[in-house]
Write an enzyme that holds these catalytic residues in place. Sequence first.
Site, PDB file in Angstrom:
ATOM      1  N   HIS A 187      37.632  -0.080  70.326  1.00 36.62           N
ATOM      2  CA  HIS A 187      37.061   1.245  70.114  1.00 36.62           C
ATOM      3  C   HIS A 187      36.827   1.564  68.640  1.00 36.62           C
ATOM      4  O   HIS A 187      35.730   1.934  68.229  1.00 36.62           O
ATOM      5  CB  HIS A 187      37.967   2.316  70.729  1.00 36.62           C
ATOM      6  CG  HIS A 187      37.467   3.708  70.521  1.00 36.62           C
ATOM      7  ND1 HIS A 187      37.813   4.461  69.413  1.00 36.62           N
ATOM      8  CD2 HIS A 187      36.631   4.474  71.252  1.00 36.62           C
ATOM      9  CE1 HIS A 187      37.217   5.643  69.491  1.00 36.62           C
ATOM     10  NE2 HIS A 187      36.489   5.676  70.595  1.00 36.62           N
ATOM     11  N   HIS A 243      38.485   4.970  81.875  1.00 37.45           N
ATOM     12  CA  HIS A 243      38.208   5.025  80.434  1.00 37.45           C
ATOM     13  C   HIS A 243      38.926   3.902  79.707  1.00 37.45           C
ATOM     14  O   HIS A 243      40.152   3.889  79.601  1.00 37.45           O
ATOM     15  CB  HIS A 243      38.658   6.383  79.900  1.00 37.45           C
ATOM     16  CG  HIS A 243      38.306   6.628  78.477  1.00 37.45           C
ATOM     17  ND1 HIS A 243      39.213   7.064  77.544  1.00 37.45           N
ATOM     18  CD2 HIS A 243      37.128   6.502  77.816  1.00 37.45           C
ATOM     19  CE1 HIS A 243      38.627   7.209  76.385  1.00 37.45           C
ATOM     20  NE2 HIS A 243      37.361   6.866  76.506  1.00 37.45           N
TER      21      HIS A 243
END
Length: 217
Positions: free
Chosen positions: A52, A10
Amino acid sequence: MSKRPLVIAHRGNSSSAPANTIESIRQAIELGVDMIELDVRMSKDGIPVLIHNDTVDETTDGHGAVSDLDLAQLKELDAGSWKDKRYANEKIPTLIEALEFAKGKVYLSLDLKDEAVISPMIRDIHNADMRENVVICGCHEPQAEKIWGIDRNITVLFNADSQLEDLAKLKDKSEFISEYISRACRERFSVLNVNYKFVNDELIYRAHLRGLSVWVW
């Protein structure tokens, strides 16, 4: 891979290194993962970059929206010290930098954070000759249609939208499972990309019967 779960890092090795950086990708590759998930947004001047959040505030020493900063401004930021001082001056990578670094080493899952980045993102994938080594996630049908309108051969993962999530939160998940699989098959998705909280034996069994893979997050 068909005999075991995929191991997907991730945002790279984000437990140890600053997420969405080349260092984080490098460490994940060293760990031997199958794939790395990365978040893609677009700079003010139209360059796909890895970050992100929609602002740079949390993961750099800068301030402001990613979309309000051009690549030169983004490259001036320290994207590593927030994680650990040893990563000081780690930079926000462009997507093409990440693709070229990963090429021949690992597969990538690109999480679409901004629809505006679709066209330049696909351009970079083609320029890096990584189409066979990349999937795109974070998509519902409208985003998939835009991607496939440019390149029908790119693999797009089907994320549950708000309507599906509302069904998934019910105690009886049968309607969610039926609707999710039906929509995936109708639009010719090959992978369900779904919150682990919504996954049960029935979803996996019925998805596999229809030739769908199930990837959890």
